[in-house]
Design a protein around this motif. Structure first.
Motif, mmCIF file in Angstrom:
data_model
loop_
_atom_site.group_PDB
_atom_site.id
_atom_site.type_symbol
_atom_site.label_atom_id
_atom_site.label_comp_id
_atom_site.label_asym_id
_atom_site.label_seq_id
_atom_site.Cartn_x
_atom_site.Cartn_y
_atom_site.Cartn_z
ATOM 1 N N GLN B 172 0.854 -1.168 0.000
ATOM 2 C CA GLN B 172 0.000 0.000 0.000
ATOM 3 C C GLN B 172 0.889 1.217 0.000
ATOM 4 O O GLN B 172 1.749 1.362 0.849
ATOM 5 C CB GLN B 172 -0.921 0.002 1.216
ATOM 6 C CG GLN B 172 -1.989 1.063 1.090
ATOM 7 C CD GLN B 172 -2.963 1.032 2.238
ATOM 8 O OE1 GLN B 172 -2.592 0.749 3.357
ATOM 9 N NE2 GLN B 172 -4.211 1.335 1.958
ATOM 10 N N LEU B 173 0.693 2.064 -0.973
ATOM 11 C CA LEU B 173 1.586 3.204 -1.129
ATOM 12 C C LEU B 173 0.948 4.476 -0.586
ATOM 13 O O LEU B 173 1.415 5.559 -0.837
ATOM 14 C CB LEU B 173 1.970 3.361 -2.591
ATOM 15 C CG LEU B 173 2.689 2.128 -3.168
ATOM 16 C CD1 LEU B 173 3.008 2.342 -4.633
ATOM 17 C CD2 LEU B 173 3.969 1.847 -2.401
ATOM 18 N N GLY B 174 -0.131 4.319 0.138
ATOM 19 C CA GLY B 174 -0.770 5.483 0.729
ATOM 20 C C GLY B 174 -2.239 5.189 0.937
ATOM 21 O O GLY B 174 -2.798 4.294 0.304
ATOM 22 N N ALA B 175 -2.853 5.929 1.829
ATOM 23 C CA ALA B 175 -4.270 5.715 2.096
ATOM 24 C C ALA B 175 -5.095 6.473 1.063
ATOM 25 O O ALA B 175 -4.780 7.610 0.715
ATOM 26 C CB ALA B 175 -4.605 6.202 3.498
ATOM 27 N N VAL B 176 -6.124 5.836 0.565
ATOM 28 C CA VAL B 176 -7.037 6.521 -0.346
ATOM 29 C C VAL B 176 -8.449 6.372 0.194
ATOM 30 O O VAL B 176 -8.815 5.331 0.715
ATOM 31 C CB VAL B 176 -6.965 5.946 -1.778
ATOM 32 C CG1 VAL B 176 -5.715 6.408 -2.481
ATOM 33 C CG2 VAL B 176 -7.019 4.425 -1.761
ATOM 34 N N ASP B 177 -9.225 7.441 0.059
ATOM 35 C CA ASP B 177 -10.588 7.349 0.574
ATOM 36 C C ASP B 177 -11.562 7.113 -0.575
ATOM 37 O O ASP B 177 -11.207 7.161 -1.753
ATOM 38 C CB ASP B 177 -10.950 8.592 1.389
ATOM 39 C CG ASP B 177 -10.775 9.871 0.590
ATOM 40 O OD1 ASP B 177 -10.821 9.791 -0.658
ATOM 41 O OD2 ASP B 177 -10.588 10.934 1.193
ATOM 42 N N ALA B 179 -14.030 8.852 -1.699
ATOM 43 C CA ALA B 179 -14.314 9.972 -2.594
ATOM 44 C C ALA B 179 -13.271 10.040 -3.706
ATOM 45 O O ALA B 179 -13.602 10.239 -4.883
ATOM 46 C CB ALA B 179 -14.328 11.276 -1.801
ATOM 47 N N PHE B 180 -12.030 9.842 -3.323
ATOM 48 C CA PHE B 180 -10.951 9.896 -4.317
ATOM 49 C C PHE B 180 -11.110 8.761 -5.330
ATOM 50 O O PHE B 180 -11.019 8.972 -6.547
ATOM 51 C CB PHE B 180 -9.591 9.819 -3.606
ATOM 52 C CG PHE B 180 -8.411 9.774 -4.542
ATOM 53 C CD1 PHE B 180 -8.075 10.877 -5.318
ATOM 54 C CD2 PHE B 180 -7.638 8.632 -4.646
ATOM 55 C CE1 PHE B 180 -6.994 10.843 -6.182
ATOM 56 C CE2 PHE B 180 -6.546 8.587 -5.504
ATOM 57 C CZ PHE B 180 -6.227 9.687 -6.274
ATOM 58 N N ARG B 183 -13.897 9.453 -7.780
ATOM 59 C CA ARG B 183 -13.544 10.414 -8.834
ATOM 60 C C ARG B 183 -12.566 9.791 -9.833
ATOM 61 O O ARG B 183 -12.658 10.015 -11.035
ATOM 62 C CB ARG B 183 -12.938 11.671 -8.214
ATOM 63 C CG ARG B 183 -13.969 12.460 -7.419
ATOM 64 C CD ARG B 183 -13.441 13.780 -6.907
ATOM 65 N NE ARG B 183 -14.493 14.447 -6.142
ATOM 66 C CZ ARG B 183 -14.445 14.651 -4.820
ATOM 67 N NH1 ARG B 183 -13.371 14.309 -4.122
ATOM 68 N NH2 ARG B 183 -15.443 15.231 -4.209
ATOM 69 N N LEU B 184 -11.649 9.011 -9.297
ATOM 70 C CA LEU B 184 -10.685 8.351 -10.183
ATOM 71 C C LEU B 184 -11.436 7.397 -11.119
ATOM 72 O O LEU B 184 -11.112 7.292 -12.312
ATOM 73 C CB LEU B 184 -9.664 7.594 -9.325
ATOM 74 C CG LEU B 184 -8.316 7.235 -9.943
ATOM 75 C CD1 LEU B 184 -7.683 8.427 -10.641
ATOM 76 C CD2 LEU B 184 -7.368 6.711 -8.858
ATOM 77 N N GLN B 205 -10.046 -5.451 -4.246
ATOM 78 C CA GLN B 205 -10.006 -4.821 -2.935
ATOM 79 C C GLN B 205 -11.225 -5.229 -2.122
ATOM 80 O O GLN B 205 -11.155 -5.538 -0.952
ATOM 81 C CB GLN B 205 -10.002 -3.293 -3.082
ATOM 82 C CG GLN B 205 -8.667 -2.737 -3.413
ATOM 83 C CD GLN B 205 -7.678 -3.046 -2.317
ATOM 84 O OE1 GLN B 205 -7.019 -4.090 -2.341
ATOM 85 N NE2 GLN B 205 -7.568 -2.163 -1.349
ATOM 86 N N ARG B 215 -5.324 -3.830 2.832
ATOM 87 C CA ARG B 215 -4.011 -3.982 2.222
ATOM 88 C C ARG B 215 -2.909 -3.800 3.256
ATOM 89 O O ARG B 215 -1.917 -4.497 3.247
ATOM 90 C CB ARG B 215 -3.816 -2.958 1.114
ATOM 91 C CG ARG B 215 -4.164 -3.455 -0.246
ATOM 92 C CD ARG B 215 -4.582 -2.279 -1.088
ATOM 93 N NE ARG B 215 -3.491 -1.710 -1.859
ATOM 94 C CZ ARG B 215 -3.195 -2.131 -3.080
ATOM 95 N NH1 ARG B 215 -3.808 -3.129 -3.614
ATOM 96 N NH2 ARG B 215 -2.239 -1.538 -3.765
#
Lengths: 473, 389
Positions: B172-177, B179-180, B183-184, B205, B215
C-alpha cells in the motif's frame, strides 16, 4: 493529439509546466537534442573508481571479516548504490535533453545488468550506465556492445568473468592445484546473441553459443583477486617459492577489464560460419563487431526501438525503415534516433504507449517541476515493481501495456499519487496548472474535476497524475 | 450523495452505475472447477530441516548438531517427521490432504538462486534468458474459464507471459478514501482500454476485505494474513483460479537454529498460513490444490556459520482434497556419505515437473499433450503416480 506534448511525453520523459508553449517546432526540438555531445554526468556527482572498487571487494571476501567490518562494507555499499540511483534519476528528472535521456534509459535496459540477481552488480550498476551507455548513446552500437562486454558489471552479471577455456593453461593448472573442475560458462555468450544482438530467432545455434563462449574466455575482471588473478611466474621463480603468486588488489584501486591469456581457450573457433583464428583478445572484439553488423541485429534492435517509441505492436513498415537506417549507417545510433523522429507512425493519433512505473514516476516529478528526488525514490520504484537497474532477468524490463497496466498497479499509482500530493511541498501547486502537461481532449472529465474548487487542491493534483490520461505517453 | 467504499464498489461492479461494462478479463466466463495455488519459497528451503528423515540410520551422524530427536517431531511414518514449527500441518495430514514430496529437485543442476528460480518458474529444463512462466503457459493451453492472479509484491516469473493476468499485493503506497477512488473511477470510465482493469482492482479490494486498511494489514512477509487475503480472492465463484504466491527468507546460511530458532519460526508461519488458507477458503477448498516448492535444497551438513549452503534436492508439499492420501512421496536416496549428491547434498530422485504434472492433472482436465506444452521438453517426465486422486 497535441504534437508538442507528443514530443515532450512520447520521445521525452514528460512535459514540464511551460514547455508546451516553448516547443513550437516539436521535431526540431527533438533533433537539436541529438546535436550536443555525449550526455555525460558531472564528475562531482559520481563516486570515484576507487570507491566503487572497494565496495566490490567488500562483497568478495565476507568470510574473513568480523561483524563490524561486514557492517561497514554493507553501509558503504548501500550509500554508494543510493547515491548512484539518485544521480541517475535526477539526470532524468532535470534534463533539458529528455529525448537523449530516454535513449540512455532504453539502451541501458537493452544491455541491462541487474543488481537484483547478483549483489556484485549493485556497486557497479551506476558506473555501467555512465561508462557503457552514456558515451555511446549517440555513437555506434558496436562500440556500446563492446564496452558492455568489457565492463565489470556485465562480466559479473552474466558470469563471463568466471568462464575459463576448458583446454586453457588456467583450467589445467586449476585442476592440478585443487582438483576443482572449472570451465566454460555460456551465460554471457547466449544472452549476447539472444538479447543484445541477433535476437532469439536471429539464426544462431547452440553450437554458436558455445563457440562464442570459447572466443570470450579470458575476458575477466581486474582488481578483485580470485582464481582468474593467479599470475604464473617463471619456472625458476616458481621453484624458488614453491607456489604461484596470487595478485592482491590494493585498497582504493579501480576495478576494470582485463584479458587473461592463460584462461583463454586456444585454437580456431567458428561462430555463425565465420572462422576466428587464435588471436587472443582480438578474436572476441572481431566476433562482437560481426554480431552487431549481422542483419538480424538490425531487425531485432529496430523492432525493439519501434516497440518502445511507437506501439506495443509496431507497424512493420516503421521497423523496416529503422532497420534500414541501422544497417546503412553501420549502427550509428544518432542516425537511428533521427529516423525515429521522422517516423510518421510515431506521430499518429492512435499510437500510444503505457508509461512504465519509472516513466510514470519521472513524468510526475517533471510535471511538478522537481529537480531533485526524495531519497525514498528507489524504494518507491521497487514498490511500483520497476526498481532501477534490477530487472528480473537479463531480458530487461518490458515496456508493453500488458506487463504494467495490471489492476493492482493502477491502484498503486492512485495510492502513491495521493501520498505525494499530501506532501507540504505540493501545497503551493495549483492543480489547474497541471492540465497543460496532460494530453486530454476537450470534454474529458479531467477538465471539470481539476477546475472544481470544492475538491481539495491536493486531491485534484493526485487525480491529474493518477488518472488514465497521465498513464500514457 | 456519499457512499461508503463497499457500496460504491458493489454498485460499480454489479450495475448500480449503469454505464460500466462487465469486466472482460476477470469474472465473466464459464466455470473450470479446479483452483491451483503455486507457492514459491524463494531462497532455497532446507528440506532436511523441515521434513526430517529421523528414521534414516545415517541421519543423526550427518546432521550433527542439527539433528532433531524423534521426540521433538510430529512423526509422519517410520522415516519422516515434521519439524516442530510445521506441527500445525498435522491437521492437514490427519484429514488426508497433505502429501509431502522429498528428494525432489529441478531438472538442471545449479546452485544459483537466479538460475534455480528461473528453471522452476519457467518450467524449462535449462536456464533461459527469456521465457514465459509455466503458470502463464498453463493459462494459455487450458480451456474453459480461467484467470490467473499474482498475490505477490511483484509479478513472479512463473505467471509472466502473454496471457493477461491480474495482481493483488499488500503493498500500500498510501491511504485513499472512497471519494478519491470514486472520482478516479469517473476518469477511468473515459478510457476504454484501462477502464476494466481499474474496476478489477477495486473489485479485488472488495474481495479481500471490508476494512479500508485491508491492504495494510496483510503486510509483506507476514504469511497468514496474506494467505487469508488470497483465500478471499480465490474462493469467489467467478474469481481467479490460478494463483502465484511467494515467500522469502529461506536462504539460511547462518544461525538457522533448531526448535524455536529462526528457520523453525518461519516454518511455523508457513504451516499456520497454509492451515488458515484452508479455513478461509470455505467450501471452495474442495476444488483447490496448493503446491509449495523451492528452487533447491541445502547442503546436508551444517556449515561453519551454523547454517546451510546452497544444495540440490529438497522437499515440498502438495495440499488439498485431490491428494490421494496423507503420504510422503519419495524414492528416498538415503543420507549416507555415498548416497549424497557430490558428497554434500541430498540426491535428487524426483523431478519437480513430475510433481507439478501430477498436481495439475489431479486438479484440472488436462491431456498429457497439454501438460507437455506447459513444460516443454518434458515428454519423458511422467506425472508422479499415486500422488493425486
Amino acid at each position: 493529439m497535441d504534437v508538442a506534448l507528443r514530443a515532450l511525453n512520447r520521445f521525452g520523459l514528460g512535459a514540464r509546466r511551460g514547455e508546451r508553449q516553448r516547443v513550437s517546432d516539436p521535431r526540431g526540438w527533438l533533433k537539436a537534442q541529438l546535436d550536443g555531445g555525449a550526455p555525460s554526468l558531472h564528475a562531482s556527482d559520481v563516486p570515484s573508481p576507487g570507491v566503487i572498487g572497494d565496495a566490490v571487494r567488500g562483497l568478495r571476501m565476507p568470510g574473513q571479516r568480523d561483524a563490524q567490518e561486514r557492517r561497514e562494507a554493507r553501509r558503504h555499499l548501500v550509500e554508494l548504490s543510493a547515491g548512484e540511483a539518485r544521480t541517475a534519476l535526477e539526470a532524468r528528472i532535470s534534463s533539458d535533453r529528455p529525448f537523449v535521456e530516454r535513449l540512455v534509459a532504453f539502451w541501458s535496459n537493452h544491455l541491462c545488468v541487474s543488481s537484483g540477481s547478483k549483489i556484485l552488480v549493485a556497486p557497479l550498476a551506476g558506473a555501467y550506465e555512465r561508462d557503457v551507455i552514456r558515451p555511446h548513446v549517440l555513437g555506434r552500437f558496436e562500440d556500446m556492445v563492446l564496452a558492455s562486454a568489457k565492463h565489470p558489471a556485465m562480466l559479473a552479471y552474466l558470469d563471463n568473468f568466471q568462464s575459463i577455456g576448458p583446454s586453457s593453461p588456467g583450467a589445467r593448472m586449476g585442476q592440478r592445484n585443487n582438483g576443482a573442475k572449472r570451465g566454460l560458462n555460456e551465460n554471457y555468450a547466449r544472452e549476447l546473441l539472444e538479447l543484445h544482438t541477433l535476437g532469439v530467432n536471429g539464426g544462431y545455434t547452440q553450437a554458436d553459443v558455445q563457440e562464442l563462449a570459447r572466443v570470450l574466455t579470458g575476458w575477466t575482471i581486474d582488481g578483485i583477486g580470485g582464481p582468474g588473478a593467479r599470475v604464473p611466474q617463471s619456472t625458476q621463480a616458481r621453484r624458488a617459492n614453491g607456489a604461484i603468486r596470487r595478485a592482491q588488489p590494493q585498497p582504493g584501486s579501480a576495478i576494470g577489464f582485463t584479458f587473461r591469456e592463460r584462461l583463454h581457450e586456444p585454437g580456431t573457433k567458428t561462430v555463425l560460419k565465420e572462422h576466428y583464428k587464435e588471436d587472443g583478445l582480438a578474436e572476441g572484439e572481431r566476433a562482437i563487431r560481426a554480431l552487431c553488423r549481422h542483419p538480424s541485429t538490425a531487425t531485432f534492435v529496430a523492432t525493439k526501438l519501434a516497440t518502445h517509441f511507437i506501439s506495443d505492436d509496431p507497424p512493420p513498415a516503421a521497423v523496416d525503415r529503422l532497420a534500414r537506417a541501422f544497417r546503412s549507417s553501420d549502427g550509428d545510433l544518432k542516425v537511428v534516433a533521427r529516423t525515429l523522429i521522422e517516423e510518421p507512425e510515431a506521430w499518429r493519433d492512435d499510437a500510444r504507449k503505457f508509461r512504465t512505473p519509472q516513466d510514470w514516476f519521472v513524468a510526475v516529478m517533471r510535471a511538478f517541476g522537481a529537480n531533485e528526488v526524495n531519497p525514498n525514490a528507489p524504494v518507491v520504484l521497487r514498490q511500483l515493481r520497476q526498481p532501477l537497474w534490477s530487472p528480473p532477468s537479463p531480458k530487461g524490463f518490458g515496456d508493453a501495456m500488458q506487463e504494467w497496466a495490471d489492476p493492482d498497479s493502477l491502484l498503486n499509482r492512485g495510492e502513491l499519487a495521493r501520498t505525494i500530493s499530501r506532501q507540504p511541498a505540493m501545497a503551493a501547486l495549483d492543480p489547474r496548472a497541471l492540465i497543460e502537461v496532460v494530453d486530454v481532449p476537450a470534454g474529458n472529465p479531467l477538465h471539470s474535476l481539476i477546475a472544481d474548487t470544492s475538491i481539495p487542491a491536493p486531491e485534484r493534483v493526485a487525480l491529474a497524475i493518477a488518472g488514465p490520461a497521465f498513464q500514457w505517453r | 450523495m456519499t457512499m461508503n467504499r463497499r457500496e460504491f464498489v458493489r454498485n460499480m461492479c454489479y450495475g448500480g452505475i449503469a454505464t460500466f461494462a462487465a469486466p472482460r478479463v476477470s469474472f465473466a466466463q464459464v466455470a473450470q472447477n479446479g483452483r491451483l495455488v503455486f507457492v514459491l519459497l524463494r531462497g532455497g528451503f532446507d528440506g532436511l530441516a523441515a521434513i526430517v528423515p529421523y528414521g534414516d540410520p545415517d541421519y543423526a551422524a550427518l546432521r550433527g548438531s542439527f539433528a532433531f530427536k524423534e521426540s521433538e517431531l510430529t512423526p509422519l511414518d517410520d522415516t519422516f517427521g515434521l519439524a516442530p514449527g510445521l506441527s500445525p500441518l498435522r491437521t492437514l495430514w490427519d484429514s488426508n490432504e497433505l502429501a509431502v514430496v522429498h528428494a525432489m529437485a529441478i531438472p538442471h543442476r545449479t546452485r544459483s538462486h537466479f538460475d534455480g528460480q528461473a528453471i522452476l518458474e519457467t518450467g524449462l529444463d535449462h536456464p533461459a534468458g527469456s521465457s514465459d512462466g509455466w503458470l502463464n503457459r498453463l493459462l494459455q493451453v487450458m480451456s474453459g474459464r480461467r484467470s490467473g492472479i499474482a498475490i505477490a509484491a511483484g509479478m513472479p516469473l512463473s505467471l509472466s507471459g502473454p496471457y493477461q493476468v491480474e495482481s493483488w499485493s499488500p503493498t500500500q503506497l498510501g491511504a485513499v478514501d472512497d471519494a478519491f477512488l470514486e472520482r478516479l473511477a469517473v476518469l477511468y470510465r473515459a478510457d476504454a482500454t484501462l477502464q476494466n482493469r481499474f474496476e478489477a482492482a477495486l473489485q479485488q479490494q472488495e474481495l479481500v476485505g471490508e476494512e479500508p486498511m485491508a491492504r495494510g494489514t496483510a503486510r509483506r512477509g507476514a504469511i497468514t494474513p496474506l494467505m487469508q487475503a488470497a483465500a478471499r480472492i480465490l474462493r469467489q465463484d467467478q474469481g481467479p483460479n490460478i494463483a502465484a504466491m511467494e515467500f522469502s527468507g529461506w536462504d539460511t546460511h547462518a544461525n538457522q537454529g533448531m526448535a524455536g530458532g529462526a528457520l523453525d519460526r518461519l516454518l511455523g508461519q508457513l504451516a499456520e498460513g497454509l492451515v488458515a488458507f484452508r479455513t478461509a477458503m470455505g467450501p471452495a477448498w474442495q476444488t483447490t490444490t496448493v503446491v509449495v516448492m523451492t528452487e533447491f535444497g541445502r547442503t546436508a551438513r551444517p556449515n561453519g556459520t551454523r547454517g546451510t549452503d546452497h544444495g540440490t534436492a529438497g522437499a515440498g508439499f502438495v495440499i488439498g482434497p485431490h491428494v490421494t492420501r496423507a503420504k510422503v512421496v519419495s524414492d528416498w536416496p538415503g543420507v549416507g556419505q555415498n548416497a549424497l549428491y557430490e558428497g554434500r547434498d541430498l540426491k535428487p530422485t524426483l523431478d519437480t515437473r513430475a510433481v507439478l504434472k501430477a498436481a495439475l492433472s489431479g486438479t484440472f482436465d488436462l491431456t498429457a499433450a497439454q501438460l507437455d506444452r506447459v513444460f516443454p521438453n518434458s515428454s519423458t517426465v511422467r506425472a508422479s503416480s499415486g500422488l493425486m486422486l
